[in-house]
Design a protein around this motif. Structure first.
Motif, PDB file in Angstrom:
ATOM      1  N   MET A 141       0.822  -1.102  -0.301  1.00 51.73           N
ATOM      2  CA  MET A 141      -0.404  -0.147   0.202  1.00 51.73           C
ATOM      3  C   MET A 141       0.268   1.269  -0.229  1.00 51.73           C
ATOM      4  O   MET A 141       2.089   0.993   1.080  1.00 51.73           O
ATOM      5  N   ARG A 142       0.041   2.391  -0.266  1.00 50.23           N
ATOM      6  CA  ARG A 142       1.116   3.575  -0.590  1.00 50.23           C
ATOM      7  C   ARG A 142       0.608   3.979   0.114  1.00 50.23           C
ATOM      8  O   ARG A 142      -0.397   4.973   0.395  1.00 50.23           O
ATOM      9  N   ILE A 143       1.282   4.666   1.155  1.00 52.40           N
ATOM     10  CA  ILE A 143       0.501   5.272   2.909  1.00 52.40           C
ATOM     11  C   ILE A 143       1.358   6.232   3.014  1.00 52.40           C
ATOM     12  O   ILE A 143       2.456   6.558   2.878  1.00 52.40           O
ATOM     13  N   ALA A 144       0.526   7.661   3.723  1.00 53.13           N
ATOM     14  CA  ALA A 144       1.568   8.553   3.749  1.00 53.13           C
ATOM     15  C   ALA A 144       0.918   9.226   5.600  1.00 53.13           C
ATOM     16  O   ALA A 144       0.057   8.498   5.837  1.00 53.13           O
ATOM     17  N   ILE A 145       1.783   9.285   6.595  1.00 58.37           N
ATOM     18  CA  ILE A 145       1.684  10.013   7.678  1.00 58.37           C
ATOM     19  C   ILE A 145       1.848  11.196   7.824  1.00 58.37           C
ATOM     20  O   ILE A 145       3.265  12.001   7.009  1.00 58.37           O
ATOM     21  N   MET A 146       0.849  12.266   7.889  1.00 59.46           N
ATOM     22  CA  MET A 146       0.665  13.010   8.323  1.00 59.46           C
ATOM     23  C   MET A 146       0.402  13.851   9.708  1.00 59.46           C
ATOM     24  O   MET A 146      -0.703  13.369  10.444  1.00 59.46           O
ATOM     25  N   GLY A 147       1.912  13.891  10.385  1.00 57.60           N
ATOM     26  CA  GLY A 147       2.398  14.061  11.529  1.00 57.60           C
ATOM     27  C   GLY A 147       2.873  13.131  11.638  1.00 57.60           C
ATOM     28  O   GLY A 147       3.012  11.887  12.510  1.00 57.60           O
ATOM     29  N   SER A 148       3.953  13.171  11.745  1.00 61.44           N
ATOM     30  CA  SER A 148       5.443  12.234  12.157  1.00 61.44           C
ATOM     31  C   SER A 148       6.472  12.510  13.645  1.00 61.44           C
ATOM     32  O   SER A 148       7.533  12.201  13.080  1.00 61.44           O
ATOM     33  N   GLY A 149       5.866  12.928  14.633  1.00 60.57           N
ATOM     34  CA  GLY A 149       5.714  12.938  15.554  1.00 60.57           C
ATOM     35  C   GLY A 149       5.723  11.184  16.487  1.00 60.57           C
ATOM     36  O   GLY A 149       6.647  10.725  15.328  1.00 60.57           O
ATOM     37  N   GLY A 150       5.955  11.572  17.376  1.00 58.41           N
ATOM     38  CA  GLY A 150       6.244  10.128  18.577  1.00 58.41           C
ATOM     39  C   GLY A 150       5.544   8.757  17.642  1.00 58.41           C
ATOM     40  O   GLY A 150       5.786   8.163  17.236  1.00 58.41           O
ATOM     41  N   VAL A 151       4.048   9.131  17.752  1.00 62.07           N
ATOM     42  CA  VAL A 151       2.776   8.451  17.394  1.00 62.07           C
ATOM     43  C   VAL A 151       2.896   8.133  15.919  1.00 62.07           C
ATOM     44  O   VAL A 151       3.390   6.580  15.608  1.00 62.07           O
ATOM     45  N   GLY A 152       3.056   9.225  15.323  1.00 63.56           N
ATOM     46  CA  GLY A 152       2.981   8.793  13.542  1.00 63.56           C
ATOM     47  C   GLY A 152       4.563   8.380  13.037  1.00 63.56           C
ATOM     48  O   GLY A 152       4.482   7.176  12.674  1.00 63.56           O
ATOM     49  N   GLY A 153       5.545   8.610  13.773  1.00 64.33           N
ATOM     50  CA  GLY A 153       6.645   8.484  13.013  1.00 64.33           C
ATOM     51  C   GLY A 153       7.072   6.879  13.786  1.00 64.33           C
ATOM     52  O   GLY A 153       7.198   5.866  13.246  1.00 64.33           O
ATOM     53  N   TYR A 154       6.015   6.716  14.833  1.00 70.36           N
ATOM     54  CA  TYR A 154       6.266   5.030  15.715  1.00 70.36           C
ATOM     55  C   TYR A 154       5.530   3.869  14.449  1.00 70.36           C
ATOM     56  O   TYR A 154       6.147   3.193  13.986  1.00 70.36           O
ATOM     57  N   VAL A 155       5.062   4.321  14.033  1.00 69.68           N
ATOM     58  CA  VAL A 155       3.540   3.425  13.701  1.00 69.68           C
ATOM     59  C   VAL A 155       4.562   3.703  11.954  1.00 69.68           C
ATOM     60  O   VAL A 155       4.137   2.607  11.552  1.00 69.68           O
ATOM     61  N   GLY A 156       4.544   4.332  11.575  1.00 70.77           N
ATOM     62  CA  GLY A 156       4.859   4.684   9.941  1.00 70.77           C
ATOM     63  C   GLY A 156       6.400   3.945   9.455  1.00 70.77           C
ATOM     64  O   GLY A 156       7.006   3.576   8.691  1.00 70.77           O
ATOM     65  N   ALA A 157       7.292   3.718  11.036  1.00 71.59           N
ATOM     66  CA  ALA A 157       8.837   2.867  11.199  1.00 71.59           C
ATOM     67  C   ALA A 157       8.528   1.402  10.134  1.00 71.59           C
ATOM     68  O   ALA A 157       8.690   1.046  10.004  1.00 71.59           O
ATOM     69  N   TRP A 158       7.157   0.955  11.324  1.00 72.38           N
ATOM     70  CA  TRP A 158       6.959  -0.376  11.558  1.00 72.38           C
ATOM     71  C   TRP A 158       6.275  -0.886  10.260  1.00 72.38           C
ATOM     72  O   TRP A 158       6.561  -1.782   9.751  1.00 72.38           O
ATOM     73  N   LEU A 159       5.276   0.241   9.523  1.00 73.52           N
ATOM     74  CA  LEU A 159       4.549   0.186   8.609  1.00 73.52           C
ATOM     75  C   LEU A 159       6.323  -0.196   7.314  1.00 73.52           C
ATOM     76  O   LEU A 159       5.622  -0.564   6.324  1.00 73.52           O
ATOM     77  N   GLN A 160       6.756   1.243   7.404  1.00 69.85           N
ATOM     78  CA  GLN A 160       8.037   1.361   6.551  1.00 69.85           C
ATOM     79  C   GLN A 160       8.753  -0.545   6.741  1.00 69.85           C
ATOM     80  O   GLN A 160       9.079  -1.641   5.495  1.00 69.85           O
ATOM     81  N   GLN A 161       9.061  -0.841   7.895  1.00 66.19           N
ATOM     82  CA  GLN A 161       9.906  -2.294   7.881  1.00 66.19           C
ATOM     83  C   GLN A 161       9.108  -3.864   7.895  1.00 66.19           C
ATOM     84  O   GLN A 161       9.444  -4.120   7.152  1.00 66.19           O
ATOM     85  N   ALA A 162       7.421  -3.301   7.496  1.00 71.24           N
ATOM     86  CA  ALA A 162       6.799  -4.467   6.597  1.00 71.24           C
ATOM     87  C   ALA A 162       6.643  -4.295   4.960  1.00 71.24           C
ATOM     88  O   ALA A 162       6.115  -5.333   4.827  1.00 71.24           O
ATOM     89  N   GLY A 163       7.131  -3.811   4.579  1.00 67.61           N
ATOM     90  CA  GLY A 163       7.185  -3.572   3.290  1.00 67.61           C
ATOM     91  C   GLY A 163       6.451  -2.391   2.429  1.00 67.61           C
ATOM     92  O   GLY A 163       6.448  -2.652   1.194  1.00 67.61           O
ATOM     93  N   GLN A 164       5.588  -1.949   3.022  1.00 64.49           N
ATOM     94  CA  GLN A 164       4.997  -0.640   3.057  1.00 64.49           C
ATOM     95  C   GLN A 164       5.838   0.560   1.876  1.00 64.49           C
ATOM     96  O   GLN A 164       6.147   0.785   2.499  1.00 64.49           O
ATOM     97  N   ASP A 165       4.409   1.386   1.422  1.00 70.64           N
ATOM     98  CA  ASP A 165       5.317   2.642   0.389  1.00 70.64           C
ATOM     99  C   ASP A 165       5.169   3.702   1.171  1.00 70.64           C
ATOM    100  O   ASP A 165       3.925   4.208   0.778  1.00 70.64           O
ATOM    101  N   VAL A 166       5.750   4.575   2.684  1.00 63.43           N
ATOM    102  CA  VAL A 166       5.763   4.541   3.116  1.00 63.43           C
ATOM    103  C   VAL A 166       5.809   6.107   3.004  1.00 63.43           C
ATOM    104  O   VAL A 166       7.277   6.178   3.007  1.00 63.43           O
ATOM    105  N   HIS A 167       5.397   7.376   3.009  1.00 64.18           N
ATOM    106  CA  HIS A 167       5.874   9.000   3.126  1.00 64.18           C
ATOM    107  C   HIS A 167       5.366   9.592   4.693  1.00 64.18           C
ATOM    108  O   HIS A 167       4.704   9.970   4.441  1.00 64.18           O
ATOM    109  N   PHE A 168       6.861  10.571   4.572  1.00 64.60           N
ATOM    110  CA  PHE A 168       6.197  11.164   6.025  1.00 64.60           C
ATOM    111  C   PHE A 168       6.414  12.478   5.794  1.00 64.60           C
ATOM    112  O   PHE A 168       6.968  13.210   4.713  1.00 64.60           O
TER     113      PHE A 168
END
Length: 310
Positions: free
Chosen positions: A1-28
């Motif tokens: 999936m193509r995922i955008a993290i709107m707000g890459s602070g503590g919570v957003g950064g944490y979630v986005g990092a793990w989703l990228q680790q899972a191989g998703q196409d993440v944009h912070f």
């Protein structure tokens, strides 16, 4: 999936990092020194059991440069909701889902008011303690790391999100057909923990270990449940005892992000947490003395550290 993290602070950064680790196409989506660090040094999660280091990640301060995505994880502070919802409009196409992991009970309505009634906004909650330690670095003390999101009657994008996290050690995603109840239950917990740790300037270990402080925590829990009942929200019997047991099992070093913000002189989400309980109590005629004490005791710091007296 193509995922955008709107707000890459503590919570957003944490979630986005793990989703990228899972191989998703993440944009912070980030800004300032944090954005520069994400681009040049990558994203690091400092965690006692589950540290994670990502190389330089896809990061921008311009949603228009990213364009429509499958999913937006919306994780900005509540006081930034309206401006951030307008800013993220280029990310949202006809098939885009927006999953808000914000605190409080008003997020879905606030976002939809900016994007329009056709926007596919899903409510959700996240149980994780995470803050920006320094640019490019998110610190979490451990403990819970789960999301519960609206299943939206089998929405395939939400199902794909759940599947994306299926094998992740640092992020669990569950779907629920009763997201409104889940959001209220999280609100009961969060409003109590944020109110107690911030007003008392203490971590949960100290609060749970002192009978008067723990009694204050229980009062905060009971008041939010009473408000939910007055609004016709069908929270289950025995929830207060469950919440206190859950809080008692959290890491002793844990405190709320609002407590961190107070210490750093940042704006507080006070008006959407204890302030919201205080206002609803006045509206519905339900006494909320503990939450009112939190709100009134912190209101001078709501917009950041007050100016020094003349």
């Amino acid at each position: 999936m193509r995922i955008a993290i709107m707000g890459s602070g503590g919570v957003g950064g944490y979630v986005g990092a793990w989703l990228q680790q899972a191989g998703q196409d993440v944009h912070f989506i980030a800004r300032g020194a944090h954005l520069a660090a994400l681009r040049s040094e990558g994203l690091r999660i400092e965690h006692p059991q589950l540290p994670l280091q990502l190389p330089p990640v896809q990061a921008s301060d311009d949603p228009a440069a990213i364009g429509p995505v499958d999913l937006v994880i919306f994780a900005v502070k509540l006081f930034d909701t309206e401006a951030a919802a307008r800013q993220m409009a280029p990310l949202v196409g006809p098939e885009t889902r927006v999953l808000t992991l914000q605190n409080g009970i008003d997020s879905v309505a606030m976002i939809r008011a900016q994007l329009g009634p056709a926007a596919q906004v899903r409510g959700g909650v996240i149980y994780v303690s995470a803050v920006i330690e320094r640019p490019g670095v998110i610190r979490s003390p451990g403990g819970l790391h789960s999301i519960v999101a609206d299943s939206a009657q089998g929405d395939p994008v939400m199902a794909a999100l759940q599947q994306a996290a299926a094998d992740l050690p640092g992020l669990e995603i569950k779907l629920s057909e009763h997201a409104d109840l889940v959001i209220w239950e999280k609100f009961v917990v969060l409003a109590a923990v944020s109110g107690a740790t911030t007003l008392l300037r203490a971590r949960l270990g100290a609060i749970n270990g002192h009978p008067e402080a723990r009694a204050f925590l229980r009062q905060l829990v009971d008041e939010s449940i009473a408000l939910a009942q007055a609004r016709g929200v069908g929270l289950r019997a025995g929830l207060a005892d469950e919440v206190m047991a859950r809080i008692g099992g959290m890491p002793p070093a844990m405190r709320s992000s609002m407590s961190e913000d107070l210490e750093r002189g940042n704006r507080l989400e006070l008006g959407w947490l204890s302030g919201r309980v205080h206002a609803l109590g006045l509206e519905l005629g339900v006494p909320t003395p503990a939450h009112s004490a939190v709100y009134r005791g912190l209101v001078l710091y709501e917009n950041g550290a007050p100016a020094a007296p003349l």
